[in-house]
Write an enzyme that holds these catalytic residues in place. Structure first.
Site, PDB file in Angstrom:
ATOM      1  N   ARG A 148      31.054  -5.662 -19.089  1.00 59.73           N
ATOM      2  CA  ARG A 148      31.125  -4.621 -20.104  1.00 59.73           C
ATOM      3  C   ARG A 148      30.503  -3.334 -19.556  1.00 59.73           C
ATOM      4  O   ARG A 148      29.682  -3.369 -18.642  1.00 59.73           O
ATOM      5  CB  ARG A 148      30.380  -5.049 -21.370  1.00 59.73           C
ATOM      6  N   LYS A 172      25.215  -9.605 -23.864  1.00 58.04           N
ATOM      7  CA  LYS A 172      24.837  -9.537 -25.275  1.00 58.04           C
ATOM      8  C   LYS A 172      23.777 -10.584 -25.591  1.00 58.04           C
ATOM      9  O   LYS A 172      23.778 -11.680 -25.039  1.00 58.04           O
ATOM     10  CB  LYS A 172      26.066  -9.780 -26.153  1.00 58.04           C
ATOM     11  N   HIS A 245      36.743  -1.132 -21.240  1.00 65.33           N
ATOM     12  CA  HIS A 245      37.139  -2.458 -21.701  1.00 65.33           C
ATOM     13  C   HIS A 245      38.543  -2.820 -21.220  1.00 65.33           C
ATOM     14  O   HIS A 245      38.882  -4.000 -21.120  1.00 65.33           O
ATOM     15  CB  HIS A 245      37.053  -2.530 -23.232  1.00 65.33           C
ATOM     16  N   ARG A 248      38.128  -4.609 -18.151  1.00 68.91           N
ATOM     17  CA  ARG A 248      37.686  -5.979 -18.466  1.00 68.91           C
ATOM     18  C   ARG A 248      38.895  -6.829 -18.865  1.00 68.91           C
ATOM     19  O   ARG A 248      39.027  -7.973 -18.429  1.00 68.91           O
ATOM     20  CB  ARG A 248      36.654  -5.917 -19.599  1.00 68.91           C
ATOM     21  N   HIS A 271      31.469 -14.759 -22.526  1.00 62.94           N
ATOM     22  CA  HIS A 271      31.848 -15.048 -23.906  1.00 62.94           C
ATOM     23  C   HIS A 271      31.124 -16.293 -24.404  1.00 62.94           C
ATOM     24  O   HIS A 271      31.070 -17.306 -23.710  1.00 62.94           O
ATOM     25  CB  HIS A 271      33.354 -15.290 -24.013  1.00 62.94           C
ATOM     26  N   TYR A 280      43.335 -13.630 -23.813  1.00 61.07           N
ATOM     27  CA  TYR A 280      43.854 -13.162 -22.522  1.00 61.07           C
ATOM     28  C   TYR A 280      44.904 -14.107 -21.931  1.00 61.07           C
ATOM     29  O   TYR A 280      45.344 -13.904 -20.801  1.00 61.07           O
ATOM     30  CB  TYR A 280      42.702 -13.013 -21.514  1.00 61.07           C
TER      31      TYR A 280
END
Length: 302
Positions: A148, A172, A245, A248, A271, A280
């Site tokens: 990110r 995150k 993004h 990404r 994730h 994806y």
């Protein structure tokens, strides 16, 4: 009895300290909570009195404003978390958003770049100039690891191990992961570290451990990285809207199209849930055609 504003502040602390939520997430959660509190005020209802019937009226108001299903779904999720917090603190007896069915969001297929488009971007930087070396390293980093933009801006020199080709990424919720990278990114990093970064650092006269610096020799920001990508698009003369993004998305799509395991890509992207990675699994038309021509018994043309 505490006022609603006090509980909102406590909820903010809970998100920051216990949930390690990003500033972006905290902003939207609080915005959604305050939006609901304003609705309750207009209806002369306290936040403790909110029940499923009140929530249904609120939902009607949202649709009257012609908000997208994605926005409505996010608001419901934010408020469900807020009332879960209030329930935990024994402020309310039940969560009025708990059993509310969220509107189904439209199917989302992330956009990505084709390899030909990427090549033009990689050829755009002046590799003799410090900023060109930095821009190339950032581009290689975003596409080569799928990280990110916030993660990219936060990289320190110590996070990068050129000897084994890995970078420590802080994602995150303060979760850390090691992501490998290849020879192109290694070459771009070495060039930038040995030359460009040193020249940029001289402009600020200040030491910093951050890897990527701006034109003044200070640590680069997320906004700065976005501006760099816009500049690369202009220099490459390609017609596209490029944001971090999207690189990404491109990383994940190219990995899966070349046969990478879904769970491996999940780990590389950081994730928490596999469902986040599954968006994806779309494939390009070219790959579909290749698969069809190579596998269908009656596909071969004379």
């Amino acid at each position: 009895m505490k006022r609603a504003e006090q509980y909102v502040q406590e909820f903010k602390s809970y998100l920051q300290v216990e949930k390690h939520a990003s500033p972006h997430t905290v902003y939207y959660y609080l915005n959604d909570v305050n939006f609901f509190l304003e609705f309750l005020l207009s209806e002369s209802i306290s936040f403790e009195q909110a029940d499923p019937a009140v929530v249904r009226v609120f939902l009607t108001k949202l649709y009257e404003k012609k908000l997208s299903r994605r926005t409505v779904s996010r608001k419901i999720s934010s408020l469900r978390s807020f009332y879960k917090f209030l329930e935990r603190e024994d402020v309310v007896a039940a969560n009025p958003f708990l059993r509310l069915v969220q509107p189904k969001a439209p199917a989302y297929v992330p956009s990505f770049l084709y390899e030909q488009e990427l090549e033009k971007l990689f050829e755009a930087s002046d590799l003799e100039a410090p900023l060109g070396q930095r821009d190339q390293a950032i581009l290689e980093c975003l596409y080569g690891t799928g990280m990110r933009v916030s993660e990219c801006a936060g990289i320190t020199i110590d996070d990068v191990d050129l000897s084994i080709g890995t970078v420590l990424v802080r994602g995150k919720g303060r979760k850390e992961r090691y992501v490998p990278f290849g020879s192109f990114m290694e070459k771009a990093f070495r060039r930038y570290l040995q030359d460009g970064r040193e020249r940029l650092l001289e402009k600020s006269k200040e030491e910093t451990g951050k890897l990527f610096l701006n034109s003044r020799g200070k640590p680069i920001t997320e906004r700065g990285i976005r501006l760099i990508l816009n500049k690369l698009v202009e220099q490459s003369a390609v017609h596209m809207h490029l944001h971090p993004h999207k690189l990404r998305h491109t990383f994940a799509t190219h990995m899966l199209n070349e046969g990478a395991d879904l769970r491996a890509v999940q780990e590389l992207l950081g994730h928490e849930h596999l469902s986040s990675t599954q968006i994806y699994t779309h494939v390009t038309k070219d790959r579909l055609r290749t698969i069809y021509m190579n596998t269908h018994p009656r596909a071969n043309r004379e």
